[in-house]
Scaffold this motif. Structure first.
Motif, PDB file in Angstrom:
ATOM      1  N   SER A  85     -20.996 -30.035 -34.196  1.00 44.85           N
ATOM      2  CA  SER A  85     -20.403 -31.305 -33.786  1.00 44.85           C
ATOM      3  C   SER A  85     -21.486 -32.325 -33.447  1.00 44.85           C
ATOM      4  O   SER A  85     -21.226 -33.522 -33.438  1.00 44.85           O
ATOM      5  CB  SER A  85     -19.394 -31.127 -32.653  1.00 44.85           C
ATOM      6  OG  SER A  85     -19.948 -30.437 -31.590  1.00 44.85           O
ATOM      7  N   TYR A 110     -22.592 -35.194 -21.507  1.00 40.90           N
ATOM      8  CA  TYR A 110     -23.437 -34.567 -22.522  1.00 40.90           C
ATOM      9  C   TYR A 110     -24.646 -35.474 -22.769  1.00 40.90           C
ATOM     10  O   TYR A 110     -24.487 -36.654 -23.112  1.00 40.90           O
ATOM     11  CB  TYR A 110     -22.614 -34.407 -23.797  1.00 40.90           C
ATOM     12  CG  TYR A 110     -23.269 -33.578 -24.883  1.00 40.90           C
ATOM     13  CD1 TYR A 110     -24.016 -32.451 -24.586  1.00 40.90           C
ATOM     14  CD2 TYR A 110     -23.107 -33.925 -26.220  1.00 40.90           C
ATOM     15  CE1 TYR A 110     -24.595 -31.691 -25.591  1.00 40.90           C
ATOM     16  CE2 TYR A 110     -23.667 -33.168 -27.235  1.00 40.90           C
ATOM     17  CZ  TYR A 110     -24.421 -32.058 -26.913  1.00 40.90           C
ATOM     18  OH  TYR A 110     -24.987 -31.304 -27.904  1.00 40.90           O
ATOM     19  N   PRO A 150     -16.634 -36.257 -23.217  1.00 40.68           N
ATOM     20  CA  PRO A 150     -16.182 -34.909 -23.522  1.00 40.68           C
ATOM     21  C   PRO A 150     -14.986 -34.581 -22.637  1.00 40.68           C
ATOM     22  O   PRO A 150     -14.923 -35.008 -21.493  1.00 40.68           O
ATOM     23  CB  PRO A 150     -17.362 -34.015 -23.125  1.00 40.68           C
ATOM     24  CG  PRO A 150     -18.464 -34.928 -22.695  1.00 40.68           C
ATOM     25  CD  PRO A 150     -17.829 -36.227 -22.337  1.00 40.68           C
ATOM     26  N   ASP A 180     -14.683 -35.731 -27.242  1.00 39.80           N
ATOM     27  CA  ASP A 180     -15.510 -34.597 -27.653  1.00 39.80           C
ATOM     28  C   ASP A 180     -14.929 -33.336 -27.004  1.00 39.80           C
ATOM     29  O   ASP A 180     -15.148 -33.075 -25.825  1.00 39.80           O
ATOM     30  CB  ASP A 180     -16.946 -34.886 -27.184  1.00 39.80           C
ATOM     31  CG  ASP A 180     -17.922 -33.754 -27.478  1.00 39.80           C
ATOM     32  OD1 ASP A 180     -17.495 -32.682 -27.949  1.00 39.80           O
ATOM     33  OD2 ASP A 180     -19.131 -33.951 -27.222  1.00 39.80           O
ATOM     34  N   TYR A 183     -15.124 -27.919 -25.572  1.00 39.95           N
ATOM     35  CA  TYR A 183     -14.671 -26.806 -24.712  1.00 39.95           C
ATOM     36  C   TYR A 183     -13.163 -26.752 -24.539  1.00 39.95           C
ATOM     37  O   TYR A 183     -12.656 -26.127 -23.614  1.00 39.95           O
ATOM     38  CB  TYR A 183     -15.344 -26.936 -23.339  1.00 39.95           C
ATOM     39  CG  TYR A 183     -16.844 -26.941 -23.430  1.00 39.95           C
ATOM     40  CD1 TYR A 183     -17.536 -25.765 -23.699  1.00 39.95           C
ATOM     41  CD2 TYR A 183     -17.567 -28.121 -23.289  1.00 39.95           C
ATOM     42  CE1 TYR A 183     -18.913 -25.761 -23.810  1.00 39.95           C
ATOM     43  CE2 TYR A 183     -18.953 -28.128 -23.396  1.00 39.95           C
ATOM     44  CZ  TYR A 183     -19.624 -26.946 -23.654  1.00 39.95           C
ATOM     45  OH  TYR A 183     -20.986 -26.951 -23.769  1.00 39.95           O
ATOM     46  N   THR A 206     -15.781 -27.984 -32.260  1.00 39.81           N
ATOM     47  CA  THR A 206     -16.917 -27.238 -32.811  1.00 39.81           C
ATOM     48  C   THR A 206     -16.633 -25.742 -32.925  1.00 39.81           C
ATOM     49  O   THR A 206     -15.794 -25.208 -32.201  1.00 39.81           O
ATOM     50  CB  THR A 206     -18.172 -27.438 -31.924  1.00 39.81           C
ATOM     51  OG1 THR A 206     -19.238 -26.625 -32.417  1.00 39.81           O
ATOM     52  CG2 THR A 206     -17.911 -27.050 -30.471  1.00 39.81           C
ATOM     53  N   SER A 208     -19.077 -23.753 -32.295  1.00 39.66           N
ATOM     54  CA  SER A 208     -20.223 -23.204 -31.560  1.00 39.66           C
ATOM     55  C   SER A 208     -19.866 -22.483 -30.276  1.00 39.66           C
ATOM     56  O   SER A 208     -20.595 -21.594 -29.852  1.00 39.66           O
ATOM     57  CB  SER A 208     -21.218 -24.317 -31.224  1.00 39.66           C
ATOM     58  OG  SER A 208     -21.730 -24.887 -32.394  1.00 39.66           O
ATOM     59  N   LYS A 209     -18.774 -22.869 -29.640  1.00 36.55           N
ATOM     60  CA  LYS A 209     -18.463 -22.272 -28.360  1.00 36.55           C
ATOM     61  C   LYS A 209     -17.328 -21.254 -28.515  1.00 36.55           C
ATOM     62  O   LYS A 209     -17.570 -20.064 -28.534  1.00 36.55           O
ATOM     63  CB  LYS A 209     -18.084 -23.372 -27.354  1.00 36.55           C
ATOM     64  CG  LYS A 209     -19.225 -24.194 -26.736  1.00 36.55           C
ATOM     65  CD  LYS A 209     -20.263 -24.754 -27.595  1.00 36.55           C
ATOM     66  CE  LYS A 209     -21.421 -25.437 -26.945  1.00 36.55           C
ATOM     67  NZ  LYS A 209     -21.411 -26.887 -27.003  1.00 36.55           N
TER      68      LYS A 209
END
Ligand SMILES: *Cc1c(COP(=O)(O)O)cnc(C)c1O
Length: 352
Positions: A85, A110, A150, A180, A183, A206, A208-209
């Motif tokens: 992202s 962020y 976020p 964003d 999470y 994303t 990624s998490k």
């Protein structure tokens, strides 16, 4: 040197450390402590070296886009995929934040946002979170060049309710609002349902998490077809083929396995609840977190000291030497076993 006059100078984003020694307990970059869906490993076996002769497909024409569109019940033309992202957000800054008025984001957030604003020469203004680290929606409703935040916020974990998010999007119909949601899968409510009403909203998520694939680098944005078309135009004017063939294949498997995904998020949420209890017992306070991390401050032991001592015990957490947050540690939720080791170490450092 004379040539330095023409250099674009930037202070880059500083990521968390990536120690690569066996035995390190890594709770500093919000990675998932569990492996990706089992289908991902199986798909690696099916990868075909011969396919690598060819350029990959444009992301918008791939199975990954189809899978994401089906998963989120949106059109294929509402999905933009990038290299994490970070890539998606950077493209979005370049594409949508071209006005003269400053864009707005929180003062504690962020730490890539101000870096992108600087590198692209975008004017920006930060708005202070309140004393409980909450975003004050009214701060973002008075006209701007765009808004980004976020939700839940990083590194605080604090969630803004859907109603408040809508207030911000509705008050900014003339500019783009980016939410964003790196999470969002750990208990928050996504802004995606607002897409039916607002064509100026871009939701970024994303792999990624919550999907345990930070190393593959996959991020995506969901928005109105017009917003997505503008993003593609800019992306294909910078570097068209950024998502490689293996990544596109493996990403599909992570989205397809809904049961594994749900179990993984549930497990992390359970471990987070346990961590809240343990850290409270150890003398920490923290805002309620909707992320896979806690943002915790100890009643008497300085955060920097805890950070250092944990590191000496091979436990990595995140600490920022920055006003307003230097009393806090951001602790990623790991496996139960990793967390037990953390509590034991904290007991020694802060106990007694
Ligand atoms: C981790 C994170 C991202 C970026 O992650 P990618 O690995 O680039 O997808 C973006 N925004 C926030 C708030 C994050 O914490």
């Amino acid at each position: 040197m004379k040539w330095e006059e023409n250099v674009r100078r930037v202070v880059p984003y500083t990521p968390g450390e990536q120690p690569d020694r066996p035995g390190v307990i890594k709770l500093n970059t919000n990675e998932c402590p569990y492996p990706p869906a089992p289908g991902v490993a199986a798909a690696i076996e099916r990868l075909d070296a011969d396919r690598m002769r060819l350029y990959p497909a444009f992301p918008e024409q791939t199975a990954l886009t189809e899978e994401l569109a089906a998963y989120y019940h949106v059109g294929k033309d509402q999905i933009f995929i990038g290299v994490g992202s970070d890539d998606v957000l950077s493209m979005a800054f370049m594409t949508f934040f071209n006005g003269d008025r400053p864009i707005l984001f929180p003062d504690i957030t962020y730490s890539f946002y101000d870096v992108w604003a600087e590198v692209y020469g975008i004017p920006y203004e930060t708005k202070a979170l309140d004393a409980a680290f909450r975003i004050r929606p009214e701060d973002y409703c008075q006209g701007s060049g765009g808004v980004i935040f976020p939700n839940p916020n990083a590194p605080t974990g604090v969630l803004l309710g859907l109603h408040e998010v809508e207030k911000i999007v509705a008050a900014n119909r003339d500019v783009v609002v980016i939410v964003d949601e790196a999470y969002i899968d750990f208990g928050g409510t996504s802004a995606l349902p607002l897409l039916d009403k607002y064509d100026n909203l871009l939701v970024v998520q994303t792999f990624s998490k919550s999907r345990a694939m930070a190393g593959m680098r996959i991020g995506y944005a969901i928005g109105s077809p017009q917003l997505i078309r503008y993003l593609h135009d800019v992306k294909y004017s910078v570097n068209s083929y950024t998502l490689n063939y293996p990544t596109l294949e493996l990403g599909v498997e992570a989205v397809r396995d809904k049961a594994y995904f749900a179990a993984c998020c549930d497990k992390i949420i359970q471990t987070r609840a346990r961590a809240q209890k343990e850290l409270t017992r150890l003398g920490f306070t923290f805002p309620e977190s909707y992320g896979n991390f806690l943002f915790a401050s100890h009643k008497s032991v300085p955060a920097q000291m805890i950070f250092q001592e944990l590191k000496e015990n091979d436990i990595y957490v995140r600490w920022w030497d920055k006003e307003r947050i230097d009393k806090y540690l951001r602790i990623t939720i790991g496996t139960d076993e990793q967390m037990e080791a953390l509590y034991a170490a904290l007991d020694k450092i802060c106990g007694g």
